[in-house]
Design an enzyme around this catalytic site. Structure first.
Site, PDB file in Angstrom:
ATOM      1  N   ASP A  26     -20.628  -5.781 -66.160  1.00 52.25           N
ATOM      2  CA  ASP A  26     -20.152  -4.423 -65.930  1.00 52.25           C
ATOM      3  C   ASP A  26     -19.032  -4.501 -64.878  1.00 52.25           C
ATOM      4  OD1 ASP A  26     -20.278  -1.524 -66.011  1.00 52.25           O
ATOM      5  OD2 ASP A  26     -21.184  -1.665 -64.019  1.00 52.25           O
ATOM      6  N   ASP A  28     -17.416  -1.409 -62.741  1.00 50.26           N
ATOM      7  CA  ASP A  28     -17.528  -0.564 -61.557  1.00 50.26           C
ATOM      8  C   ASP A  28     -18.853  -0.815 -60.848  1.00 50.26           C
ATOM      9  OD1 ASP A  28     -16.378   1.517 -59.949  1.00 50.26           O
ATOM     10  OD2 ASP A  28     -15.500   2.266 -61.823  1.00 50.26           O
ATOM     11  N   ASP A 225     -24.930  -2.922 -62.371  1.00 52.30           N
ATOM     12  CA  ASP A 225     -25.423  -2.235 -61.168  1.00 52.30           C
ATOM     13  C   ASP A 225     -26.210  -0.976 -61.505  1.00 52.30           C
ATOM     14  OD1 ASP A 225     -23.023  -0.814 -62.003  1.00 52.30           O
ATOM     15  OD2 ASP A 225     -23.136   0.259 -60.102  1.00 52.30           O
TER      16      ASP A 225
HETATM   17 MG    MG Z   1     -21.319   0.030 -62.993  1.00 52.73          MG
END
Ligand code: MG
Length: 342
Positions: A26, A28, A225
């Site tokens: 991922d 961000d 995250d």
């Molecule tokens: Mg993310």
């Protein structure tokens, strides 16, 4: 889904970058935040690649093209080809192409990433409901998307034209705070039409399928995250996952995670890709990892010992997830997490 319920993080003798052939990362909250690289990310990615791991980047953001994302990553210091970036625009374009005739017109509510992805599948992006589209697709259009674009979507959808969405993330993090994401824009159209879109992005199977098709990964490790996109997407795809704590997930959320949100591994940041992972073992009434032992009491999670904070968190995960079974742990973890500085 007939998977066994995970009740503790797993251990690994080998560095994760050696145990898995491809990292599905991922962006961000993992590689960058607000446009800038996250601490240790660039060096960790370079080391993982040097060790032979293939790196691919998987984003629900349909606004930017893979080429634009690759350019950004290369500028940050991690050289990336457009073919190593997989977006929800590509996943939704494939989903649409499987349901409409070749060359069909698709009404686009969104940005350049969507238009490029549609053309790549041989579809023709159009801008108006009067252009006789056979499908409507909605992806994140950035802060300047005019309200009239939603009206175009509504006109077509109200006539029965099938509706697709790249993803339904409600929010998008920015330098000044939390802004409405594509999921919020989808809600506008849903409220106005009463219709339901077909959705491609994480955590849904079309996105994971697109990722595996484009990377050829045999033994992928999802690195993310967010529990409800990255980790749940890995769960749905039945592949292993590493949660890093550089983004939106904090200790209490991780400990309260229901089975589909429990990662295989957890670590502070992307340095976790380069190391093995310690075993969490049963110890008396509780669970031990490194120098820490965690137990589930009647009202709270207890933590004893000392050492690496991540080991304490892993032990707490085992205590919380075991106590919760296939549900969500409601025990108070405030004091235990405070001991770990989390
Ligand atoms: Mg993310």
């Amino acid at each position: 889904m007939s998977q066994t319920v995970r009740t503790r993080p797993e251990g690994s003798d080998r560095a994760l970058s050696e145990a898995y052939d491809t990292a599905l990362l991922d962006l961000d909250g993992v590689v960058y935040a607000g446009g800038n690289a996250i601490a240790y990310a660039i060096d960790s990615l370079a080391a993982a690649r040097a060790g032979g791991m293939h790196l691919a980047y998987v984003t629900n953001n349909a606004l930017r093209t893979p080429g634009a994302v690759a350019e950004h990553l290369t500028e940050l210091g991690t050289p990336t080809e457009a073919s190593d970036v997989i977006t929800s625009a590509q996943a939704v374009a494939r989903l649409i192409s499987e349901q409409v005739p070749a060359g069909a017109r698709v009404l686009v509510i969104g940005g350049e990433g969507l238009r490029v992805a549609l053309r790549e599948r041989g579809l023709e992006p159009v801008e108006s409901a009067e252009d006789d589209p056979v499908a409507v697709v909605q992806g994140y259009g950035g802060p300047d998307l005019p309200w009239g674009r939603f009206a175009e979507a509504c006109y077509a959808i109200s006539r029965g034209v099938p509706w697709f969405a790249s993803n339904t993330d409600l929010t998008i993090p920015g330098a000044r705070g939390i802004a409405p994401g594509n999921g919020a824009a989808v809600e506008v159209v849903r409220i106005a039409t009463g219709a339901e879109p077909q959705v491609a992005g994480k955590p849904l199977p079309p996105m994971h399928r697109e990722t595996v098709l484009r990377t050829g990964a045999k033994r992928p490790l999802v690195v993310g995250d967010r529990l409800d996109t990255d980790i749940e997407g890995a769960f749905n795809g039945e592949v292993d996952s590493l949660l890093v704590l550089t983004g939106v997930t904090d200790g209490p959320q991780l400990l309260a995670a229901p089975p589909e949100h429990r990662p295989t591994y957890v670590d502070t940041d992307l340095r976790g890709m380069l190391t093995g992972q310690p075993e969490v073992v049963a110890a008396g009434e509780g669970f031990r990892c490194g120098g820490w032992t965690a137990t589930a009491g009647a009202e709270r999670l207890e933590l004893e010992g000392g050492g690496e904070p991540m080991d304490g968190l892993r032990a707490l995960c085992a205590a919380a997830w075991t106590a919760a079974g296939d549900g969500s742990c409601g025990l108070d973890a405030g004091k235990a997490l405070a001991r770990l500085g989390l």
